[in-house]
Design an enzyme around this catalytic site. Sequence first.
Site, PDB file in Angstrom:
ATOM      1  CB  THR A  94     -22.902  -8.814  11.611  1.00 24.36           C
ATOM      2  OG1 THR A  94     -22.303  -9.614  12.643  1.00 24.36           O
ATOM      3  CG2 THR A  94     -23.856  -9.659  10.806  1.00 24.36           C
ATOM      4  CD  GLN A 149     -33.409  -6.648  12.210  1.00 23.07           C
ATOM      5  OE1 GLN A 149     -34.285  -7.394  11.760  1.00 23.07           O
ATOM      6  NE2 GLN A 149     -33.546  -6.037  13.377  1.00 23.07           N
ATOM      7  N   GLY A 151     -30.569  -1.713  13.020  1.00 21.20           N
ATOM      8  CA  GLY A 151     -29.242  -2.074  13.543  1.00 21.20           C
ATOM      9  C   GLY A 151     -28.322  -2.629  12.479  1.00 21.20           C
ATOM     10  CE1 TYR A 155     -24.627  -9.726   7.287  1.00 26.67           C
ATOM     11  CE2 TYR A 155     -27.014  -9.614   7.043  1.00 26.67           C
ATOM     12  CZ  TYR A 155     -25.842 -10.351   7.101  1.00 26.67           C
ATOM     13  OH  TYR A 155     -25.903 -11.716   6.979  1.00 26.67           O
ATOM     14  N   PRO A 185     -30.762 -16.415   3.040  1.00 25.48           N
ATOM     15  CG  PRO A 185     -28.764 -17.441   3.666  1.00 25.48           C
ATOM     16  CD  PRO A 185     -29.303 -16.321   2.830  1.00 25.48           C
TER      17      PRO A 185
HETATM   18  N1  CAA Z   1     -36.711  -1.355  15.556  1.00 19.08           N
HETATM   19  C1  CAA Z   1     -36.698  -0.063  15.947  1.00 19.08           C
HETATM   20  N2  CAA Z   1     -36.024   0.382  16.997  1.00 19.08           N
HETATM   21  C2  CAA Z   1     -35.330  -0.517  17.699  1.00 19.08           C
HETATM   22  C3  CAA Z   1     -35.296  -1.874  17.347  1.00 19.08           C
HETATM   23  C4  CAA Z   1     -36.028  -2.285  16.223  1.00 19.08           C
HETATM   24  N3  CAA Z   1     -36.049  -3.563  15.840  1.00 19.08           N
HETATM   25  N4  CAA Z   1     -34.519  -2.519  18.228  1.00 19.08           N
HETATM   26  C5  CAA Z   1     -34.068  -1.596  19.100  1.00 19.08           C
HETATM   27  N5  CAA Z   1     -34.578  -0.392  18.790  1.00 19.08           N
HETATM   28  C6  CAA Z   1     -34.386   0.864  19.493  1.00 19.08           C
HETATM   29  C7  CAA Z   1     -34.615   0.716  20.987  1.00 19.08           C
HETATM   30  O1  CAA Z   1     -35.970   0.876  21.294  1.00 19.08           O
HETATM   31  C8  CAA Z   1     -33.762   1.856  21.551  1.00 19.08           C
HETATM   32  O2  CAA Z   1     -34.450   3.075  21.366  1.00 19.08           O
HETATM   33  P1  CAA Z   1     -34.250   4.290  22.416  1.00 19.08           P
HETATM   34  O3  CAA Z   1     -32.786   4.638  22.380  1.00 19.08           O
HETATM   35  O4  CAA Z   1     -35.123   5.365  21.886  1.00 19.08           O
HETATM   36  O5  CAA Z   1     -34.675   3.745  23.728  1.00 19.08           O
HETATM   37  C9  CAA Z   1     -32.596   1.848  20.601  1.00 19.08           C
HETATM   38  O6  CAA Z   1     -33.011   1.230  19.384  1.00 19.08           O
HETATM   39  C10 CAA Z   1     -31.440   1.036  21.183  1.00 19.08           C
HETATM   40  O7  CAA Z   1     -30.316   1.474  20.547  1.00 19.08           O
HETATM   41  P2  CAA Z   1     -28.901   1.035  21.077  1.00 19.08           P
HETATM   42  O8  CAA Z   1     -27.879   1.529  20.123  1.00 19.08           O
HETATM   43  O9  CAA Z   1     -28.734   1.352  22.526  1.00 19.08           O
HETATM   44  O10 CAA Z   1     -29.097  -0.507  20.880  1.00 19.08           O
HETATM   45  P3  CAA Z   1     -28.371  -1.692  21.522  1.00 19.08           P
HETATM   46  O11 CAA Z   1     -26.948  -1.415  21.808  1.00 19.08           O
HETATM   47  O12 CAA Z   1     -29.199  -2.177  22.607  1.00 19.08           O
HETATM   48  O13 CAA Z   1     -28.428  -2.778  20.321  1.00 19.08           O
HETATM   49  C11 CAA Z   1     -28.195  -3.701  18.182  1.00 19.08           C
HETATM   50  C12 CAA Z   1     -28.314  -2.417  18.981  1.00 19.08           C
HETATM   51  C13 CAA Z   1     -26.829  -4.353  18.455  1.00 19.08           C
HETATM   52  C14 CAA Z   1     -28.299  -3.383  16.714  1.00 19.08           C
HETATM   53  C15 CAA Z   1     -29.318  -4.656  18.632  1.00 19.08           C
HETATM   54  O14 CAA Z   1     -30.573  -3.993  18.507  1.00 19.08           O
HETATM   55  C16 CAA Z   1     -29.389  -5.937  17.833  1.00 19.08           C
HETATM   56  O15 CAA Z   1     -28.572  -6.831  17.989  1.00 19.08           O
HETATM   57  N6  CAA Z   1     -30.381  -6.069  16.949  1.00 19.08           N
HETATM   58  C17 CAA Z   1     -30.543  -7.227  16.106  1.00 19.08           C
HETATM   59  C18 CAA Z   1     -29.879  -6.979  14.810  1.00 19.08           C
HETATM   60  C19 CAA Z   1     -29.957  -8.225  13.954  1.00 19.08           C
HETATM   61  O16 CAA Z   1     -31.001  -8.778  13.705  1.00 19.08           O
HETATM   62  N7  CAA Z   1     -28.805  -8.690  13.474  1.00 19.08           N
HETATM   63  C20 CAA Z   1     -28.746  -9.881  12.720  1.00 19.08           C
HETATM   64  C21 CAA Z   1     -27.401 -10.533  12.941  1.00 19.08           C
HETATM   65  S1  CAA Z   1     -27.324 -12.157  12.225  1.00 19.08           S
HETATM   66  C22 CAA Z   1     -27.296 -11.868  10.596  1.00 19.08           C
HETATM   67  O17 CAA Z   1     -27.117 -10.781  10.145  1.00 19.08           O
HETATM   68  C23 CAA Z   1     -27.487 -13.066   9.736  1.00 19.08           C
HETATM   69  C24 CAA Z   1     -28.583 -12.844   8.795  1.00 19.08           C
HETATM   70  O18 CAA Z   1     -28.328 -12.641   7.621  1.00 19.08           O
HETATM   71  C25 CAA Z   1     -29.961 -12.909   9.269  1.00 19.08           C
END
Ligand code: CAA
Length: 248
Positions: A94, A149, A151, A155, A185
């Site tokens: 990721t 998803q 972010g 991926y 998964p």
């Molecule tokens: N939907 C819409 N907007 C979202 C959101 C969502 N789910 N989550 C955050 N945001 C928005 C916030 O509200 C914020 O908006 P504003 O700037 O307008 O306030 C903005 O996005 C935040 O952006 P940043 O770039 O500052 O975000 P961050 O640095 O805090 O984090 C991220 C970004 C790293 C992607 C984090 O949101 C994150 O980790 N998300 C989860 C991603 C995820 O599920 N990854 C799975 C990894 S494991 C895997 O991939 C295995 C598998 O197969 C399942």
Amino acid sequence: MTKKVALVTGGTGGIGTQICRTLSTAGYIVVANWLKGIDDGPAWEAKQKADGYDNILIAEGDVSDYDQAVAMVKEAVEKAGAPIDILVNNAGITRDKMFRKMEKSQWDAVINSNLSSIFNVTKQVLDGMVERGWGRIVNISSVNGQKGQAGQANYSAAKAGMHGFTMAIAQEVASKGVTVNTISPGYIGTAMVMSIKEEIRNQIVAQIPVGRLGKPEEIAWTVQFLADEKSAFITGANISVNGGLHMG
Ligand code: CAA
């Protein structure tokens, strides 16, 4: 009967290790692909042996690089002493970032490691499976390839692409005794998922109907099921193992 040989890319990782162990217990010769700089293959192999898994070998190489994939499969076949019957395309990374902040390098890294890798490795084994009239390809995708998803534009795109690959190749080799399937998964309790910020991870877990993260064993079991002789009529499928996080 001679033992079948399974190659698991990213075999030393969180889900990969358990796939190797489960297939080893099921009686296959297993080769775990590993990557220098990420894992210590020989130490990992020694640990598997110490834990009683005698049938697990290792083969080094970066599967996002075509030439390294060629050399890695060659090493795997030489060590196993037989060609690959079961390929589990499991290697993946990721580089999560909201798309507006995502760098091209983060896009390229994920597309190359998660999607181009399955071309690079499958290319080395499919002809042999077709010639021998038996084979199993299992592509480990993700729930986020099914539902998207935030972010994870890189991926989600790569993981959705994996299943397109599955369906196309499944049709090409269906009449040759080779099945090609995807497992998607959900969130599994590995280092990859544990590295998500705790607050965000808790919000995700709260959305999982089963109420917990999945276990690597639950993915490994599904791989064993698809690899089985008796699963010959399942091809081109995308099996969700996600605790109900996404249905359909
Ligand atoms: N939907 C819409 N907007 C979202 C959101 C969502 N789910 N989550 C955050 N945001 C928005 C916030 O509200 C914020 O908006 P504003 O700037 O307008 O306030 C903005 O996005 C935040 O952006 P940043 O770039 O500052 O975000 P961050 O640095 O805090 O984090 C991220 C970004 C790293 C992607 C984090 O949101 C994150 O980790 N998300 C989860 C991603 C995820 O599920 N990854 C799975 C990894 S494991 C895997 O991939 C295995 C598998 O197969 C399942």
